[in-house]
Design a protein around this motif. Structure first.
Motif, PDB file in Angstrom:
ATOM      1  N   GLY A 138       8.806  27.905  -0.504  1.00 23.80           N
ATOM      2  CA  GLY A 138      10.122  27.283  -0.392  1.00 23.80           C
ATOM      3  C   GLY A 138      10.290  26.412   0.831  1.00 23.80           C
ATOM      4  O   GLY A 138      11.256  25.645   0.924  1.00 23.80           O
ATOM      5  N   ASP A 139       9.345  26.488   1.782  1.00 25.41           N
ATOM      6  CA  ASP A 139       9.455  25.728   3.029  1.00 25.41           C
ATOM      7  C   ASP A 139       8.569  24.485   3.056  1.00 25.41           C
ATOM      8  O   ASP A 139       8.605  23.725   4.029  1.00 25.41           O
ATOM      9  CB  ASP A 139       9.086  26.615   4.226  1.00 25.41           C
ATOM     10  N   VAL A 140       7.769  24.274   2.018  1.00 22.28           N
ATOM     11  CA  VAL A 140       6.823  23.151   2.010  1.00 22.28           C
ATOM     12  C   VAL A 140       7.572  21.834   1.811  1.00 22.28           C
ATOM     13  O   VAL A 140       8.323  21.661   0.848  1.00 22.28           O
ATOM     14  CB  VAL A 140       5.770  23.326   0.901  1.00 22.28           C
ATOM     15  N   ALA A 141       7.380  20.898   2.739  1.00 23.92           N
ATOM     16  CA  ALA A 141       8.081  19.612   2.707  1.00 23.92           C
ATOM     17  C   ALA A 141       7.185  18.508   2.146  1.00 23.92           C
ATOM     18  O   ALA A 141       5.990  18.445   2.433  1.00 23.92           O
ATOM     19  CB  ALA A 141       8.551  19.233   4.106  1.00 23.92           C
ATOM     20  N   ILE A 142       7.779  17.631   1.354  1.00 26.38           N
ATOM     21  CA  ILE A 142       7.065  16.481   0.794  1.00 26.38           C
ATOM     22  C   ILE A 142       6.925  15.397   1.857  1.00 26.38           C
ATOM     23  O   ILE A 142       7.812  15.179   2.675  1.00 26.38           O
ATOM     24  CB  ILE A 142       7.827  15.925  -0.425  1.00 26.38           C
ATOM     25  N   LYS A 143       5.802  14.706   1.831  1.00 24.92           N
ATOM     26  CA  LYS A 143       5.543  13.620   2.785  1.00 24.92           C
ATOM     27  C   LYS A 143       6.122  12.321   2.204  1.00 24.92           C
ATOM     28  O   LYS A 143       5.432  11.543   1.544  1.00 24.92           O
ATOM     29  CB  LYS A 143       4.039  13.490   3.030  1.00 24.92           C
ATOM     30  N   TRP A 144       7.404  12.110   2.459  1.00 26.45           N
ATOM     31  CA  TRP A 144       8.093  10.972   1.852  1.00 26.45           C
ATOM     32  C   TRP A 144       7.715   9.637   2.487  1.00 26.45           C
ATOM     33  O   TRP A 144       8.017   8.572   1.932  1.00 26.45           O
ATOM     34  CB  TRP A 144       9.603  11.172   1.942  1.00 26.45           C
ATOM     35  N   GLU A 145       7.066   9.652   3.637  1.00 30.40           N
ATOM     36  CA  GLU A 145       6.678   8.383   4.251  1.00 30.40           C
ATOM     37  C   GLU A 145       5.563   7.686   3.466  1.00 30.40           C
ATOM     38  O   GLU A 145       5.294   6.496   3.675  1.00 30.40           O
ATOM     39  CB  GLU A 145       6.251   8.572   5.711  1.00 30.40           C
ATOM     40  N   GLU A 146       4.919   8.415   2.557  1.00 27.53           N
ATOM     41  CA  GLU A 146       3.925   7.797   1.678  1.00 27.53           C
ATOM     42  C   GLU A 146       4.607   7.377   0.374  1.00 27.53           C
ATOM     43  O   GLU A 146       5.475   8.079  -0.143  1.00 27.53           O
ATOM     44  CB  GLU A 146       2.783   8.779   1.395  1.00 27.53           C
ATOM     45  N   ASN A 147       4.180   6.268  -0.178  1.00 25.37           N
ATOM     46  CA  ASN A 147       4.832   5.697  -1.364  1.00 25.37           C
ATOM     47  C   ASN A 147       4.232   6.264  -2.660  1.00 25.37           C
ATOM     48  O   ASN A 147       3.914   5.522  -3.590  1.00 25.37           O
ATOM     49  CB  ASN A 147       4.687   4.167  -1.342  1.00 25.37           C
ATOM     50  N   TRP A 148       4.095   7.582  -2.709  1.00 22.01           N
ATOM     51  CA  TRP A 148       3.422   8.210  -3.848  1.00 22.01           C
ATOM     52  C   TRP A 148       4.235   8.140  -5.134  1.00 22.01           C
ATOM     53  O   TRP A 148       3.663   8.055  -6.238  1.00 22.01           O
ATOM     54  CB  TRP A 148       3.079   9.669  -3.526  1.00 22.01           C
ATOM     55  N   GLN A 149       5.573   8.176  -5.032  1.00 21.35           N
ATOM     56  CA  GLN A 149       6.395   8.153  -6.248  1.00 21.35           C
ATOM     57  C   GLN A 149       6.155   6.888  -7.061  1.00 21.35           C
ATOM     58  O   GLN A 149       5.989   6.939  -8.282  1.00 21.35           O
ATOM     59  CB  GLN A 149       7.883   8.276  -5.909  1.00 21.35           C
ATOM     60  N   THR A 150       6.139   5.744  -6.391  1.00 22.80           N
ATOM     61  CA  THR A 150       5.900   4.480  -7.083  1.00 22.80           C
ATOM     62  C   THR A 150       4.516   4.464  -7.707  1.00 22.80           C
ATOM     63  O   THR A 150       4.338   4.008  -8.845  1.00 22.80           O
ATOM     64  CB  THR A 150       6.049   3.298  -6.102  1.00 22.80           C
ATOM     65  N   GLN A 151       3.524   4.994  -6.978  1.00 25.08           N
ATOM     66  CA  GLN A 151       2.164   5.036  -7.506  1.00 25.08           C
ATOM     67  C   GLN A 151       2.072   5.943  -8.725  1.00 25.08           C
ATOM     68  O   GLN A 151       1.455   5.587  -9.748  1.00 25.08           O
ATOM     69  CB  GLN A 151       1.204   5.509  -6.405  1.00 25.08           C
ATOM     70  N   HIS A 152       2.683   7.124  -8.652  1.00 26.12           N
ATOM     71  CA  HIS A 152       2.656   8.045  -9.779  1.00 26.12           C
ATOM     72  C   HIS A 152       3.395   7.448 -10.977  1.00 26.12           C
ATOM     73  O   HIS A 152       2.945   7.580 -12.125  1.00 26.12           O
ATOM     74  CB  HIS A 152       3.298   9.380  -9.396  1.00 26.12           C
ATOM     75  N   TRP A 153       4.531   6.816 -10.702  1.00 25.61           N
ATOM     76  CA  TRP A 153       5.312   6.234 -11.796  1.00 25.61           C
ATOM     77  C   TRP A 153       4.520   5.139 -12.516  1.00 25.61           C
ATOM     78  O   TRP A 153       4.542   5.048 -13.748  1.00 25.61           O
ATOM     79  CB  TRP A 153       6.627   5.676 -11.269  1.00 25.61           C
ATOM     80  N   LYS A 154       3.814   4.307 -11.767  1.00 21.45           N
ATOM     81  CA  LYS A 154       2.975   3.270 -12.370  1.00 21.45           C
ATOM     82  C   LYS A 154       1.895   3.902 -13.253  1.00 21.45           C
ATOM     83  O   LYS A 154       1.602   3.406 -14.348  1.00 21.45           O
ATOM     84  CB  LYS A 154       2.334   2.401 -11.288  1.00 21.45           C
ATOM     85  N   SER A 155       1.303   4.995 -12.778  1.00 20.93           N
ATOM     86  CA  SER A 155       0.267   5.679 -13.555  1.00 20.93           C
ATOM     87  C   SER A 155       0.850   6.276 -14.833  1.00 20.93           C
ATOM     88  O   SER A 155       0.251   6.191 -15.915  1.00 20.93           O
ATOM     89  CB  SER A 155      -0.383   6.789 -12.717  1.00 20.93           C
ATOM     90  N   ILE A 156       2.030   6.887 -14.717  1.00 18.27           N
ATOM     91  CA  ILE A 156       2.671   7.512 -15.870  1.00 18.27           C
ATOM     92  C   ILE A 156       3.078   6.470 -16.901  1.00 18.27           C
ATOM     93  O   ILE A 156       2.842   6.629 -18.107  1.00 18.27           O
ATOM     94  CB  ILE A 156       3.884   8.351 -15.424  1.00 18.27           C
ATOM     95  N   THR A 157       3.688   5.372 -16.448  1.00 17.95           N
ATOM     96  CA  THR A 157       4.120   4.341 -17.389  1.00 17.95           C
ATOM     97  C   THR A 157       2.914   3.659 -18.037  1.00 17.95           C
ATOM     98  O   THR A 157       2.953   3.321 -19.226  1.00 17.95           O
ATOM     99  CB  THR A 157       5.023   3.297 -16.716  1.00 17.95           C
ATOM    100  N   SER A 158       1.843   3.459 -17.269  1.00 17.70           N
ATOM    101  CA  SER A 158       0.632   2.871 -17.830  1.00 17.70           C
ATOM    102  C   SER A 158       0.036   3.778 -18.903  1.00 17.70           C
ATOM    103  O   SER A 158      -0.454   3.304 -19.941  1.00 17.70           O
ATOM    104  CB  SER A 158      -0.397   2.635 -16.714  1.00 17.70           C
ATOM    105  N   ALA A 159       0.101   5.084 -18.664  1.00 17.41           N
ATOM    106  CA  ALA A 159      -0.474   6.044 -19.602  1.00 17.41           C
ATOM    107  C   ALA A 159       0.367   6.202 -20.862  1.00 17.41           C
ATOM    108  O   ALA A 159      -0.171   6.382 -21.961  1.00 17.41           O
ATOM    109  CB  ALA A 159      -0.640   7.396 -18.913  1.00 17.41           C
ATOM    110  N   TYR A 160       1.696   6.128 -20.725  1.00 13.06           N
ATOM    111  CA  TYR A 160       2.561   6.527 -21.844  1.00 13.06           C
ATOM    112  C   TYR A 160       3.526   5.455 -22.349  1.00 13.06           C
ATOM    113  O   TYR A 160       4.295   5.722 -23.276  1.00 13.06           O
ATOM    114  CB  TYR A 160       3.352   7.779 -21.442  1.00 13.06           C
ATOM    115  N   ARG A 161       3.465   4.250 -21.802  1.00 14.30           N
ATOM    116  CA  ARG A 161       4.382   3.207 -22.250  1.00 14.30           C
ATOM    117  C   ARG A 161       4.299   2.978 -23.753  1.00 14.30           C
ATOM    118  O   ARG A 161       5.311   2.717 -24.425  1.00 14.30           O
ATOM    119  CB  ARG A 161       4.079   1.900 -21.500  1.00 14.30           C
TER     120      ARG A 161
END
Length: 206
Positions: A67-90
Protein backbone atom coordinates in the motif's frame (compact mmCIF):
# COMPACT_ATOMS: atom_id res chain seq x y z
CA UNK A 1 -8.80 -15.82 -1.14
CA UNK A 2 -6.22 -13.08 -0.55
CA UNK A 3 -5.46 -11.05 -3.66
CA UNK A 4 -2.85 -8.43 -4.49
CA UNK A 5 -4.30 -5.72 -6.77
CA UNK A 6 -2.55 -6.31 -10.11
CA UNK A 7 -2.00 -4.09 -13.15
CA UNK A 8 -4.50 -5.04 -15.89
CA UNK A 9 -4.46 -8.62 -14.58
CA UNK A 10 -4.55 -11.93 -16.44
CA UNK A 11 -7.53 -14.09 -17.33
CA UNK A 12 -6.57 -16.49 -14.54
CA UNK A 13 -6.63 -13.64 -12.02
CA UNK A 14 -10.05 -12.41 -13.16
CA UNK A 15 -11.51 -15.91 -13.32
CA UNK A 16 -10.31 -16.50 -9.76
CA UNK A 17 -11.92 -13.24 -8.68
CA UNK A 18 -15.18 -14.45 -10.23
CA UNK A 19 -14.93 -17.81 -8.47
CA UNK A 20 -13.93 -16.51 -5.05
CA UNK A 21 -16.79 -14.22 -4.06
CA UNK A 22 -15.33 -13.63 -0.59
CA UNK A 23 -11.89 -12.52 -1.81
CA UNK A 24 -10.02 -9.83 0.09
CA UNK A 25 -7.40 -7.40 -1.14
CA UNK A 26 -4.16 -7.22 0.81
CA UNK A 27 -2.40 -3.89 1.36
CA UNK A 28 0.02 -4.99 4.06
CA UNK A 29 2.22 -7.59 2.34
CA UNK A 30 5.76 -6.64 1.38
CA UNK A 31 6.22 -5.48 -2.19
CA UNK A 32 8.10 -7.98 -4.37
CA UNK A 33 9.78 -7.37 -7.71
CA UNK A 34 8.99 -9.37 -10.84
CA UNK A 35 5.31 -9.75 -10.06
CA UNK A 36 2.18 -8.56 -11.82
CA UNK A 37 1.72 -5.84 -9.22
CA UNK A 38 3.22 -3.39 -11.72
CA UNK A 39 3.29 -5.30 -15.00
CA UNK A 40 1.05 -7.06 -17.49
CA UNK A 41 1.19 -8.96 -20.78
CA UNK A 42 -0.66 -7.92 -23.93
CA UNK A 43 -0.71 -9.39 -27.44
CA UNK A 44 1.09 -6.99 -29.75
CA UNK A 45 2.10 -7.05 -33.41
CA UNK A 46 5.30 -8.93 -32.50
CA UNK A 47 3.75 -11.37 -30.03
CA UNK A 48 3.79 -11.05 -26.25
CA UNK A 49 4.49 -7.50 -25.10
CA UNK A 50 5.35 -6.88 -21.46
CA UNK A 51 4.32 -3.54 -19.98
CA UNK A 52 5.82 -2.39 -16.68
CA UNK A 53 4.94 0.56 -14.44
CA UNK A 54 8.08 2.20 -12.97
CA UNK A 55 7.99 2.63 -9.20
CA UNK A 56 10.08 4.48 -6.64
CA UNK A 57 12.55 2.14 -4.96
CA UNK A 58 13.60 2.85 -1.42
CA UNK A 59 16.63 1.63 0.50
CA UNK A 60 14.31 -0.70 2.36
CA UNK A 61 12.27 -1.63 -0.70
CA UNK A 62 12.20 -5.29 0.30
CA UNK A 63 10.24 -4.32 3.40
CA UNK A 64 8.01 -1.75 1.75
CA UNK A 65 4.32 -2.55 2.15
CA UNK A 66 2.24 -2.88 -1.00
CA UNK A 67 0.00 0.00 0.00
CA UNK A 68 3.00 2.33 0.32
CA UNK A 69 4.58 1.75 -3.11
CA UNK A 70 4.63 4.99 -5.13
CA UNK A 71 4.51 5.24 -8.93
CA UNK A 72 7.35 7.08 -10.66
CA UNK A 73 5.23 9.71 -12.39
CA UNK A 74 8.23 11.67 -13.66
CA UNK A 75 8.58 9.00 -16.36
CA UNK A 76 6.16 9.20 -19.30
CA UNK A 77 5.17 5.53 -19.06
CA UNK A 78 1.40 6.09 -19.37
CA UNK A 79 1.70 7.55 -22.86
CA UNK A 80 4.05 4.74 -23.87
CA UNK A 81 1.75 2.04 -22.51
CA UNK A 82 -1.29 3.65 -24.11
CA UNK A 83 0.43 3.71 -27.52
CA UNK A 84 1.27 0.01 -27.12
CA UNK A 85 -2.29 -0.85 -26.08
CA UNK A 86 -3.93 1.11 -28.89
CA UNK A 87 -1.49 -0.35 -31.43
CA UNK A 88 -2.32 -3.85 -30.20
CA UNK A 89 -6.10 -3.49 -29.98
CA UNK A 90 -7.23 -0.62 -32.21
CA UNK A 91 -8.49 -3.12 -34.80
CA UNK A 92 -10.10 -5.48 -32.27
CA UNK A 93 -13.92 -5.73 -32.43
CA UNK A 94 -14.70 -3.91 -29.17
CA UNK A 95 -11.82 -1.52 -28.47
CA UNK A 96 -13.70 1.57 -29.63
CA UNK A 97 -16.72 0.56 -27.54
CA UNK A 98 -14.65 0.66 -24.34
CA UNK A 99 -11.98 3.19 -25.34
CA UNK A 100 -13.26 6.44 -23.80
CA UNK A 101 -14.08 4.93 -20.42
CA UNK A 102 -10.83 2.97 -20.36
CA UNK A 103 -8.71 5.98 -21.33
CA UNK A 104 -10.25 8.08 -18.58
CA UNK A 105 -9.37 5.51 -15.90
CA UNK A 106 -6.00 4.68 -17.45
CA UNK A 107 -4.72 8.26 -17.30
CA UNK A 108 -5.58 8.81 -13.64
CA UNK A 109 -2.52 9.76 -11.57
CA UNK A 110 -2.82 8.66 -7.94
CA UNK A 111 0.37 8.56 -5.90
CA UNK A 112 0.33 4.86 -5.08
CA UNK A 113 0.50 1.83 -7.34
CA UNK A 114 -2.18 0.18 -5.20
CA UNK A 115 -4.67 2.99 -5.74
CA UNK A 116 -3.99 3.02 -9.48
CA UNK A 117 -4.49 -0.73 -9.82
CA UNK A 118 -7.68 -0.65 -7.76
CA UNK A 119 -9.08 2.09 -9.99
CA UNK A 120 -8.51 0.00 -13.12
CA UNK A 121 -9.82 -3.13 -11.42
CA UNK A 122 -13.01 -1.32 -10.49
CA UNK A 123 -13.59 -0.59 -14.18
CA UNK A 124 -12.66 -4.10 -15.35
CA UNK A 125 -14.92 -5.80 -12.81
CA UNK A 126 -17.76 -3.50 -13.89
CA UNK A 127 -17.28 -4.50 -17.53
CA UNK A 128 -17.26 -8.19 -16.57
CA UNK A 129 -20.13 -7.84 -14.08
CA UNK A 130 -17.90 -9.20 -11.30
CA UNK A 131 -18.33 -7.96 -7.75
CA UNK A 132 -15.29 -5.99 -6.62
CA UNK A 133 -13.94 -7.19 -3.26
CA UNK A 134 -14.83 -4.71 -0.54
CA UNK A 135 -12.72 -6.20 2.25
CA UNK A 136 -9.03 -5.66 2.93
CA UNK A 137 -6.73 -7.79 5.05
CA UNK A 138 -5.60 -5.89 8.13
CA UNK A 139 -2.81 -8.18 9.29
CA UNK A 140 0.11 -9.88 7.60
CA UNK A 141 -0.69 -13.30 6.18
CA UNK A 142 1.65 -14.98 3.68
CA UNK A 143 0.20 -15.80 0.27
CA UNK A 144 -0.64 -19.41 -0.49
CA UNK A 145 0.95 -21.04 -3.54
CA UNK A 146 -2.26 -20.52 -5.53
CA UNK A 147 -2.49 -16.86 -4.53
CA UNK A 148 1.16 -16.25 -5.40
CA UNK A 149 0.74 -17.93 -8.77
CA UNK A 150 -1.72 -15.23 -9.80
CA UNK A 151 0.85 -12.44 -9.52
CA UNK A 152 4.19 -14.23 -10.00
CA UNK A 153 5.66 -13.01 -13.29
CA UNK A 154 8.67 -15.35 -13.09
CA UNK A 155 6.80 -18.65 -12.95
CA UNK A 156 5.04 -20.10 -15.98
CA UNK A 157 1.31 -20.30 -15.44
CA UNK A 158 -0.09 -23.76 -14.75
CA UNK A 159 -3.41 -23.13 -16.50
CA UNK A 160 -4.43 -22.74 -20.13
CA UNK A 161 -7.43 -21.11 -21.76
CA UNK A 162 -9.28 -22.21 -24.92
CA UNK A 163 -8.71 -20.12 -28.07
CA UNK A 164 -10.78 -17.06 -28.82
CA UNK A 165 -10.35 -14.53 -31.63
CA UNK A 166 -7.17 -12.44 -31.22
CA UNK A 167 -5.98 -9.66 -33.52
CA UNK A 168 -2.61 -11.18 -34.42
CA UNK A 169 -3.50 -14.87 -34.13
CA UNK A 170 -2.82 -15.37 -37.85
CA UNK A 171 0.84 -14.47 -37.19
CA UNK A 172 1.64 -16.10 -33.86
CA UNK A 173 -1.33 -18.31 -33.05
CA UNK A 174 -3.40 -18.14 -29.90
CA UNK A 175 -1.66 -16.75 -26.80
CA UNK A 176 -3.23 -17.90 -23.53
CA UNK A 177 -3.72 -16.02 -20.29
CA UNK A 178 -2.91 -12.53 -21.52
CA UNK A 179 -4.14 -9.43 -19.69
CA UNK A 180 -7.91 -9.51 -19.40
CA UNK A 181 -8.14 -6.47 -21.70
CA UNK A 182 -7.10 -8.82 -24.52
CA UNK A 183 -10.25 -10.87 -23.88
CA UNK A 184 -12.52 -7.86 -23.32
CA UNK A 185 -11.44 -5.95 -26.44
CA UNK A 186 -11.83 -9.08 -28.56
CA UNK A 187 -15.00 -10.64 -27.10
CA UNK A 188 -16.73 -7.69 -25.49
CA UNK A 189 -19.93 -8.64 -23.64
CA UNK A 190 -19.22 -12.34 -24.19
CA UNK A 191 -16.09 -12.14 -22.01
CA UNK A 192 -17.89 -13.14 -18.82
CA UNK A 193 -19.54 -16.10 -20.58
CA UNK A 194 -16.09 -17.23 -21.74
CA UNK A 195 -14.63 -17.03 -18.21
CA UNK A 196 -17.63 -18.83 -16.70
CA UNK A 197 -17.26 -21.64 -19.23
CA UNK A 198 -13.59 -21.99 -18.34
CA UNK A 199 -14.40 -22.03 -14.62
CA UNK A 200 -16.84 -24.89 -15.24
CA UNK A 201 -14.04 -26.90 -16.86
CA UNK A 202 -10.57 -25.46 -16.07
CA UNK A 203 -7.90 -26.55 -18.53
CA UNK A 204 -4.46 -27.50 -17.15
CA UNK A 205 -1.37 -27.15 -19.30
CA UNK A 206 -0.50 -30.41 -21.06
Amino acid sequence: MQLIPAYLPSLHYMATLMREADSQFSLVLHYQKQTYRNRCKIYGANGVLNLSIPIHHTQTNGHQKDGDVAIKWEENWQTQHWKSITSAYRSSPYFEFYEDEFKSAFFEKPISLMEYNLGLLKLLTTWLSIEMPKKYTKSYEALTEEEMQLINAKKKTEVAFPPYTQVFANKYGFLSNMSCIDLIFNLGPESKIYLNQWLANPTPLS
